[in-house]
Design an enzyme around this catalytic site. Structure first.
Site, PDB file in Angstrom:
ATOM      1  N   CYS A 144      28.103  -4.680  32.654  1.00 17.28           N
ATOM      2  CA  CYS A 144      28.259  -4.618  30.834  1.00 17.28           C
ATOM      3  C   CYS A 144      29.649  -3.915  30.595  1.00 17.28           C
ATOM      4  O   CYS A 144      30.664  -4.210  30.601  1.00 17.28           O
ATOM      5  CB  CYS A 144      27.070  -3.914  30.288  1.00 17.28           C
ATOM      6  SG  CYS A 144      27.066  -4.171  28.676  1.00 17.28           S
ATOM      7  N   HIS A 199      22.163  -6.795  32.329  1.00 20.55           N
ATOM      8  CA  HIS A 199      21.171  -5.698  32.736  1.00 20.55           C
ATOM      9  C   HIS A 199      20.254  -6.174  33.397  1.00 20.55           C
ATOM     10  O   HIS A 199      19.554  -7.400  33.073  1.00 20.55           O
ATOM     11  CB  HIS A 199      20.915  -4.738  31.750  1.00 20.55           C
ATOM     12  CG  HIS A 199      22.255  -3.907  31.183  1.00 20.55           C
ATOM     13  ND1 HIS A 199      22.852  -3.090  31.875  1.00 20.55           N
ATOM     14  CD2 HIS A 199      22.975  -4.088  29.915  1.00 20.55           C
ATOM     15  CE1 HIS A 199      23.733  -2.511  31.289  1.00 20.55           C
ATOM     16  NE2 HIS A 199      23.759  -3.114  29.975  1.00 20.55           N
TER      17      HIS A 199
END
Length: 481
Positions: free
Chosen positions: A331, A428
């Protein structure tokens, strides 16, 4: 008739979240329909819900303890710190605004209505709602307009049990002092107390326990010994993830960024016997024997990029790669790996563009729209199907994206460098997927040997048994005003 019970603490990190999870599992084991609730949470560790929003990760764990899917009503106000004095405000799962700390109080009347609406929906749908407070009701300077502790308890008519932490010392003063500074109206809502994190022989605290009962007039519900398996549960705070000091195994180093987000990505790796995880703190150099360095998610990509450079980690990463090491960015960490991070609209902070680490040939542009979704993906190098989630602003593209890390809905996701040693992905939760973790570790000759979700479920059962053995659970679950 539906009921609710609120667990408040004498301070932060006294164990409220874990106790709430344990009580949720106990209630479920007793055949009750139970749900967790936290009016206001402050955390950059968020979970994506099935209804397309985000809540604090602790409430997602508590939902798991209840046998429920996480829902945005379980944590209607989530504060995600972006700077030392400002936070993004998420209301019922959606980004609402960004506000400075001193201006937050102006929003509270509006936020209280959202809190009560969510609470009423949960209470109508379940036999019992276990509510977790935030911080401490002893912070009476914050009582006016409070939505997290006694303000919520008063508005909702919810009885309160106070938890003290004996491990940090002074638990008698914690509990008696909390009562002393509270208003008579708030004290009237408190139905008792419990002592958490006791080490040694609990009978040695018998006299202290009686003193608290005598000074407060409150009922004691038990002294809870230290729960040794707490580390098997997902971390709520970045400081809860500790270095696993195994002598051998794949050495993975995770950079503890100043605005680290969704750091529970590291939990499944920490459980693997074949992995040695080091959480690297400010001022520490990346070890020369590291096999893999992970740059985790961040709530402030450009801010943490500057923080990373201030620690000298940019130079360490290049030395690590020269030694044959690998790097993975997740991310915000993925965004940092590229050539630049541009924020023309000032979405994350002051508008501008910062030079990236230049380890992937990609560029990132921050945009106002936030992507919040669960995904089914395929790991491109291994062909392994896995589940994860996205929770980010910004879009990343460039030549290295032609070598994707994963495929999502037929579209490439992430990037891999030409030599295969630097990877980046927005996904994630991938390490929580046993199949993905096995495939990823196999690249480094490590066999995956832990079923992570099964370990968490077993730990929740052990926590419930731990509490049942030392607390007056029947009386606690029967508490009412």
């Amino acid at each position: 008739m539906s009921r609710a019970l609120m667990i408040q603490g004498t301070g932060s990190n006294v164990g409220k979240s874990m106790l709430a999870a344990g009580l949720c599992r106990i209630a479920r084991n007793r055949g009750l329909s139970v749900a967790p609730f936290k009016p206001q949470n402050m955390s950059n560790n968020a979970a994506v819900t099935a209804d397309g929003g985000e809540i604090g990760r602790a409430q997602a764990l508590q939902a798991m303890a209840c046998g429920l899917e996480p829902h945005t009503d379980m944590n209607p106000v989530l504060l995600k710190p972006e700077t030392e004095t400002g936070s993004q405000v998420v209301v019922q799962g959606k980004r609402f605004t960004t506000v400075r700390a001193r201006d937050y109080a102006k929003l509270k009347p509006q936020l209280m209505q959202a809190v009560l609406d969510s609470f009423k929906r949960l209470k109508a749908a379940h036999d019992l709602v276990i509510v977790e407070g935030a911080g401490s009701p002893a912070e009476v300077n914050l009582r006016n307009g409070d939505i997290a502790n006694m303000g919520f308890a008063q508005a909702s008519g919810t009885p309160v049990v106070l938890c003290g932490d004996i491990d940090r010392g002074g638990v008698i003063a914690q509990i008696v002092g909390t009562q002393a500074v509270m208003s008579a109206e708030d004290v009237a809502l408190v139905r008792g107390f419990m002592i958490n994190k006791f080490r040694g022989d609990p009978s040695l605290f018998d006299d202290g326990y009686k003193l608290i009962e005598q000074h407060t007039g409150w009922q004691g519900f038990g002294v809870i010994p230290w729960f040794a398996d707490a580390g098997n549960l997902p971390a709520e705070d970045a400081l809860d993830i500790t270095t696993r000091t195994r002598d051998t195994g794949l050495h993975i180093v995770c950079l503890r960024l100043s605005r680290i987000a969704n750091f529970d990505d590291m939990d499944p790796l920490a459980q693997e016997p074949g992995v040695r995880l080091t959480m690297l703190n400010a001022g520490e150099a990346i070890p020369g024997d590291a096999d893999m360095v992970i740059i985790p998610g961040s709530k402030s990509t450009r801010g943490d990029l500057a923080y990373l450079r201030a620690q000298g980690w940019d130079l360490d990463l290049r030395a690590h790669l020269r030694r044959g090491g690998h790097v993975l960015g997740i991310c915000g960490g993925y965004q940092m790996l590229g050539g630049s991070v541009a924020d023309p609209e000032g979405v994350e902070g002051p508008a501008g563009t910062d030079e990236g680490l230049g380890l992937l040939d990609v560029e990132t542009v921050m945009t106002g729209d936030k992507r919040l979704t669960r995904v089914a993906a395929i790991h491109a190098p291994s062909g392994t199907a896995f589940n994860g989630y996205e929770i980010h602003i910004g879009r990343t593209s460039g030549p290295d994206a032609a070598r994707p890390f994963a495929v999502v809905n037929g579209q490439p996701e992430g990037a891999i460098s030409g030599d295969g040693r630097v990877s980046g992905s927005y996904l994630h939760g991938m390490f929580r997927d046993d199949a993905f973790r096995a495939a990823w570790l196999a690249q480094f000759g490590v066999a995956q040997s832990v079923s992570y979700d099964a370990t968490v479920q077993a730990t929740l059962d052990a926590l419930a048994a731990h509490l049942e053995g030392v607390m007056d659970i029947d009386a606690l679950l029967d508490v009412r005003l």
